[in-house]
Design a protein around this motif. Structure first.
Motif, PDB file in Angstrom:
ATOM      1  N   SER A   1       0.848  -1.189   0.000  1.00  0.00           N
ATOM      2  CA  SER A   1       0.000   0.000   0.000  1.00  0.00           C
ATOM      3  C   SER A   1       0.885   1.242   0.000  1.00  0.00           C
ATOM      4  O   SER A   1       2.063   1.180   0.354  1.00  0.00           O
ATOM      5  CB  SER A   1      -0.936   0.024   1.212  1.00  0.00           C
ATOM      6  OG  SER A   1      -0.190   0.133   2.405  1.00  0.00           O
ATOM      7  N   ILE A   2       0.293   2.345  -0.414  1.00  0.00           N
ATOM      8  CA  ILE A   2       0.998   3.626  -0.403  1.00  0.00           C
ATOM      9  C   ILE A   2       0.208   4.598   0.435  1.00  0.00           C
ATOM     10  O   ILE A   2      -1.002   4.778   0.218  1.00  0.00           O
ATOM     11  CB  ILE A   2       1.199   4.184  -1.828  1.00  0.00           C
ATOM     12  CG1 ILE A   2       1.982   3.195  -2.694  1.00  0.00           C
ATOM     13  CG2 ILE A   2       1.949   5.518  -1.762  1.00  0.00           C
ATOM     14  CD1 ILE A   2       2.173   3.630  -4.122  1.00  0.00           C
ATOM     15  N   ASN A   3       0.876   5.241   1.371  1.00  0.00           N
ATOM     16  CA  ASN A   3       0.222   6.209   2.233  1.00  0.00           C
ATOM     17  C   ASN A   3       0.261   7.572   1.549  1.00  0.00           C
ATOM     18  O   ASN A   3      -0.396   7.768   0.529  1.00  0.00           O
ATOM     19  CB  ASN A   3       0.888   6.220   3.596  1.00  0.00           C
ATOM     20  CG  ASN A   3       0.057   6.938   4.645  1.00  0.00           C
ATOM     21  OD1 ASN A   3      -1.027   7.436   4.342  1.00  0.00           O
ATOM     22  ND2 ASN A   3       0.537   6.986   5.869  1.00  0.00           N
ATOM     23  N   ASN A   4       0.984   8.504   2.057  1.00  0.00           N
ATOM     24  CA  ASN A   4       1.064   9.823   1.436  1.00  0.00           C
ATOM     25  C   ASN A   4       1.878   9.770   0.149  1.00  0.00           C
ATOM     26  O   ASN A   4       2.876   9.066   0.046  1.00  0.00           O
ATOM     27  CB  ASN A   4       1.720  10.832   2.372  1.00  0.00           C
ATOM     28  CG  ASN A   4       0.888  11.132   3.584  1.00  0.00           C
ATOM     29  OD1 ASN A   4      -0.310  10.875   3.615  1.00  0.00           O
ATOM     30  ND2 ASN A   4       1.518  11.676   4.608  1.00  0.00           N
ATOM     31  N   MET A   5       1.442  10.553  -0.841  1.00  0.00           N
ATOM     32  CA  MET A   5       2.209  10.796  -2.060  1.00  0.00           C
ATOM     33  C   MET A   5       2.337  12.309  -2.211  1.00  0.00           C
ATOM     34  O   MET A   5       1.418  13.054  -1.851  1.00  0.00           O
ATOM     35  CB  MET A   5       1.541  10.181  -3.282  1.00  0.00           C
ATOM     36  CG  MET A   5       1.319   8.685  -3.165  1.00  0.00           C
ATOM     37  SD  MET A   5       0.668   7.925  -4.667  1.00  0.00           S
ATOM     38  CE  MET A   5       2.196   7.675  -5.594  1.00  0.00           C
ATOM     39  N   ALA A   6       3.464  12.738  -2.738  1.00  0.00           N
ATOM     40  CA  ALA A   6       3.705  14.182  -2.758  1.00  0.00           C
ATOM     41  C   ALA A   6       4.606  14.574  -3.916  1.00  0.00           C
ATOM     42  O   ALA A   6       5.295  13.732  -4.506  1.00  0.00           O
ATOM     43  CB  ALA A   6       4.341  14.633  -1.448  1.00  0.00           C
ATOM     44  N   TRP A   7       4.580  15.855  -4.212  1.00  0.00           N
ATOM     45  CA  TRP A   7       5.507  16.464  -5.164  1.00  0.00           C
ATOM     46  C   TRP A   7       6.298  17.534  -4.432  1.00  0.00           C
ATOM     47  O   TRP A   7       5.729  18.349  -3.686  1.00  0.00           O
ATOM     48  CB  TRP A   7       4.759  17.095  -6.333  1.00  0.00           C
ATOM     49  CG  TRP A   7       4.162  16.099  -7.274  1.00  0.00           C
ATOM     50  CD1 TRP A   7       2.886  15.632  -7.276  1.00  0.00           C
ATOM     51  CD2 TRP A   7       4.828  15.451  -8.356  1.00  0.00           C
ATOM     52  NE1 TRP A   7       2.717  14.726  -8.281  1.00  0.00           N
ATOM     53  CE2 TRP A   7       3.895  14.599  -8.970  1.00  0.00           C
ATOM     54  CE3 TRP A   7       6.127  15.510  -8.873  1.00  0.00           C
ATOM     55  CZ2 TRP A   7       4.212  13.807 -10.075  1.00  0.00           C
ATOM     56  CZ3 TRP A   7       6.440  14.734  -9.974  1.00  0.00           C
ATOM     57  CH2 TRP A   7       5.491  13.892 -10.557  1.00  0.00           C
TER      58      TRP A   7
END
Length: 120
Positions: free
Chosen positions: A29-35
């Motif tokens: 799973s992936i929690n936070n994603m950001a740029w």
């Protein structure tokens, strides 16, 4: 786990670009994603973040112009950039907190960066 960013390029001020970043590898799973972005001679700063349930936050400098979104089925995060300004010129990096099992810890990963150049 690898993050592959794409979509950067040269655009005139006032134009638009869409960045994409896909995660691959051993992912539960992936929690936070950001740029993030880093301009020449400056530190790397957070641009936008999206949680696993879709909650978003933005740097003040891009509010109203940029939109972050994600496709959880594709493990992909997007950054739609509009009304671009020369000061948006930077290398843009994607970032993600990834769990590789149901009981595993979250590990933070970076993409390789994609250059966005906005001409005046």
């Amino acid at each position: 786990v690898q993050l592959q960013a794409s979509g950067g390029g040269l655009v005139q001020a006032g134009g638009s670009l869409r960045l994409s970043c896909s995660a691959s590898g051993s992912i539960f799973s992936i929690n936070n994603m950001a740029w993030y972005r880093q301009a020449p001679g400056k530190q790397r700063d957070l641009v936008a973040l999206i949680t696993n349930n879709g909650r978003t936050s933005y740097a003040d400098s891009v509010k109203g112009r940029f939109a972050i979104s994600r496709d959880n089925a594709k493990n992909t995060v997007y950054l739609q950039m509009s009304s671009l300004k020369p000061e948006d010129t930077a290398v843009y990096y994607c970032n993600a907190d990834v769990a590789q099992s149901s009981i595993g810890a979250l590990y933070n990963y970076w993409g390789q960066g994609t250059l966005v150049t906005v001409s005046s």
